[in-house]
Write a protein that holds these residues in place. Sequence first.
Motif, PDB file in Angstrom:
ATOM      1  N   PHE A  13       0.807  -1.226   0.000  1.00 59.15           N
ATOM      2  CA  PHE A  13       0.000   0.000   0.000  1.00 59.15           C
ATOM      3  C   PHE A  13       0.840   1.276   0.000  1.00 59.15           C
ATOM      4  O   PHE A  13       0.519   2.224  -0.695  1.00 59.15           O
ATOM      5  CB  PHE A  13      -0.940   0.009   1.214  1.00 59.15           C
ATOM      6  N   TYR A  14       1.856   1.310   0.843  1.00 61.54           N
ATOM      7  CA  TYR A  14       2.559   2.573   1.074  1.00 61.54           C
ATOM      8  C   TYR A  14       4.020   2.562   0.643  1.00 61.54           C
ATOM      9  O   TYR A  14       4.727   3.562   0.819  1.00 61.54           O
ATOM     10  CB  TYR A  14       2.488   2.942   2.566  1.00 61.54           C
ATOM     11  N   TYR A  64       1.981   5.602   8.304  1.00 69.37           N
ATOM     12  CA  TYR A  64       0.993   5.910   7.264  1.00 69.37           C
ATOM     13  C   TYR A  64      -0.323   5.188   7.551  1.00 69.37           C
ATOM     14  O   TYR A  64      -1.400   5.770   7.450  1.00 69.37           O
ATOM     15  CB  TYR A  64       1.515   5.517   5.871  1.00 69.37           C
ATOM     16  N   LYS A  67      -2.413   6.695  10.238  1.00 70.02           N
ATOM     17  CA  LYS A  67      -3.111   7.919   9.820  1.00 70.02           C
ATOM     18  C   LYS A  67      -4.220   7.636   8.805  1.00 70.02           C
ATOM     19  O   LYS A  67      -5.286   8.233   8.870  1.00 70.02           O
ATOM     20  CB  LYS A  67      -2.109   8.904   9.196  1.00 70.02           C
ATOM     21  N   LEU A  68      -3.960   6.747   7.862  1.00 66.97           N
ATOM     22  CA  LEU A  68      -4.880   6.607   6.727  1.00 66.97           C
ATOM     23  C   LEU A  68      -5.834   5.405   6.810  1.00 66.97           C
ATOM     24  O   LEU A  68      -6.904   5.419   6.199  1.00 66.97           O
ATOM     25  CB  LEU A  68      -4.085   6.540   5.414  1.00 66.97           C
ATOM     26  N   LEU A  70      -5.934   2.669   5.321  1.00 70.64           N
ATOM     27  CA  LEU A  70      -6.391   2.159   4.028  1.00 70.64           C
ATOM     28  C   LEU A  70      -6.238   0.643   3.913  1.00 70.64           C
ATOM     29  O   LEU A  70      -7.058  -0.013   3.283  1.00 70.64           O
ATOM     30  CB  LEU A  70      -5.672   2.887   2.887  1.00 70.64           C
ATOM     31  N   ARG A  73      -9.255  -0.647   5.634  1.00 75.77           N
ATOM     32  CA  ARG A  73     -10.457  -0.523   4.799  1.00 75.77           C
ATOM     33  C   ARG A  73     -10.487  -1.610   3.726  1.00 75.77           C
ATOM     34  O   ARG A  73     -11.517  -2.238   3.490  1.00 75.77           O
ATOM     35  CB  ARG A  73     -10.515   0.861   4.124  1.00 75.77           C
ATOM     36  N   PHE A  74      -9.344  -1.824   3.082  1.00 74.05           N
ATOM     37  CA  PHE A  74      -9.271  -2.852   2.035  1.00 74.05           C
ATOM     38  C   PHE A  74      -9.546  -4.244   2.604  1.00 74.05           C
ATOM     39  O   PHE A  74     -10.280  -5.026   2.016  1.00 74.05           O
ATOM     40  CB  PHE A  74      -7.893  -2.850   1.365  1.00 74.05           C
TER      41      PHE A  74
ATOM     42  N   PHE B  13      -8.992  10.327   1.306  1.00 79.89           N
ATOM     43  CA  PHE B  13      -7.976   9.276   1.374  1.00 79.89           C
ATOM     44  C   PHE B  13      -6.676   9.729   2.040  1.00 79.89           C
ATOM     45  O   PHE B  13      -6.092   9.002   2.821  1.00 79.89           O
ATOM     46  CB  PHE B  13      -7.664   8.750  -0.030  1.00 79.89           C
ATOM     47  N   GLU B  16      -5.231  13.137   6.008  1.00 79.87           N
ATOM     48  CA  GLU B  16      -4.536  13.040   7.292  1.00 79.87           C
ATOM     49  C   GLU B  16      -3.031  13.252   7.161  1.00 79.87           C
ATOM     50  O   GLU B  16      -2.330  13.366   8.170  1.00 79.87           O
ATOM     51  CB  GLU B  16      -4.823  11.695   7.969  1.00 79.87           C
ATOM     52  N   LEU B  68       0.540   6.178  -5.077  1.00 80.71           N
ATOM     53  CA  LEU B  68      -0.134   5.041  -4.428  1.00 80.71           C
ATOM     54  C   LEU B  68      -1.352   4.494  -5.187  1.00 80.71           C
ATOM     55  O   LEU B  68      -1.702   3.320  -5.023  1.00 80.71           O
ATOM     56  CB  LEU B  68      -0.553   5.426  -3.004  1.00 80.71           C
ATOM     57  N   LEU B  70      -4.432   4.661  -4.693  1.00 76.67           N
ATOM     58  CA  LEU B  70      -5.423   3.990  -3.855  1.00 76.67           C
ATOM     59  C   LEU B  70      -6.844   4.473  -4.133  1.00 76.67           C
ATOM     60  O   LEU B  70      -7.790   3.685  -4.066  1.00 76.67           O
ATOM     61  CB  LEU B  70      -5.051   4.145  -2.375  1.00 76.67           C
ATOM     62  N   ARG B  73      -7.844   2.506  -7.111  1.00 80.42           N
ATOM     63  CA  ARG B  73      -8.190   1.125  -6.751  1.00 80.42           C
ATOM     64  C   ARG B  73      -9.580   1.061  -6.124  1.00 80.42           C
ATOM     65  O   ARG B  73     -10.389   0.188  -6.462  1.00 80.42           O
ATOM     66  CB  ARG B  73      -7.162   0.529  -5.779  1.00 80.42           C
ATOM     67  N   PHE B  74      -9.856   1.985  -5.208  1.00 78.43           N
ATOM     68  CA  PHE B  74     -11.162   2.000  -4.560  1.00 78.43           C
ATOM     69  C   PHE B  74     -12.287   2.260  -5.563  1.00 78.43           C
ATOM     70  O   PHE B  74     -13.312   1.599  -5.530  1.00 78.43           O
ATOM     71  CB  PHE B  74     -11.211   3.081  -3.463  1.00 78.43           C
ATOM     72  N   LEU B 114      -7.937  -6.916  -4.856  1.00 81.15           N
ATOM     73  CA  LEU B 114      -7.759  -6.676  -3.414  1.00 81.15           C
ATOM     74  C   LEU B 114      -6.478  -7.324  -2.894  1.00 81.15           C
ATOM     75  O   LEU B 114      -5.960  -8.245  -3.470  1.00 81.15           O
ATOM     76  CB  LEU B 114      -8.965  -7.215  -2.635  1.00 81.15           C
TER      77      LEU B 114
END
Lengths: 114, 114
Positions: A13-14, A64, A67-68, A70, A73-74, B13, B16, B68, B70, B73-74, B114
Motif C-alpha cells: 500500500f505505502y 501511514y 493515519k490513513l 487504508l 479498509r481494504f 484518502f 490526514e 499510491l 489507492l 483502486r477503490f 484486493l
Amino acid sequence: MNEILEQALLYDFYGELLTAHQKNIYEQFVLEDLSLSEIAEDAGISRQGVHDLIKRCNKTLEGYESKLHLVERFLSIKEKVHRMNTLLEEKEKISTEELIREIKGISSEILEEL
Amino acid sequence: MNEILEQALLYDFYGELLTAHQKNIYEQFVLEDLSLSEIAEDAGISRQGVHDLIKRCNKTLEGYESKLHLVERFLSIKEKVHRMNTLLEEKEKISTEELIREIKGISSEILEEL
C-alpha cells in the motif's frame, strides 16, 4: 496476521512513499526473504545498518497506516467479498431467494465502506 | 469527475497527511464550500495566501495518488460493486442461473484487485 505478511501488505500500500534505497533493502528482506547478513553484504553496509533501516521502514509504513487506515479498509472489503464468494460457492445450501438477499446485504455493506 | 469532487475524494484518502493548518483551510474550501475571501478573513491571512495553500494541498494530495493509486483502486472496486447491485436490483431481467454466474464473475474480479 503474521509479521512478514503484515509488512508485505503495508509495503504493497505505502511502499512507494519510501526512498529508492529503502525500497531496495526492504523488498529484499520482506518480499525476497533474504537474511540481514545477505542483504548487508550485497549492499555493502553493516548488518546493524540493514536492521535499523528495516526497523525505520516498518515505523514509517505503520505511521501511514495509523493515519490513513487504508489497509484496514481494504481488508474489511476483502473479508466481505470472500463471504459473498463462499455463499456463491455453496449456493445449494440455501434457497436462491435467501442467497440473493444475503448477497444484496453484503454488497450494500461494501458500498457503505467505499 | 468534477474538480471539487475529486479534491474531496483525495482529501478523504490522504487528508490526514496534511498539517492541521492545511487541513483546516482545505476543509473550509473543499468540504464547506466557503469562498477564498471568507476563509482568508476568518484565518487572518491574505486571499492570495489561502489560494496558494489550497493549490499546494492539491499538489500534495495528487502527489500521493500518483504514487499510491489507492483512490483509483477503490473507485474501480466501487464501480464493480455498483454493477453487482444493479444486476441484483433488476434480477427479473435475466435468469437466476445467469444472475449468479454474473455475480460470481464480478466478485472474482474484485478479489483480483484486493
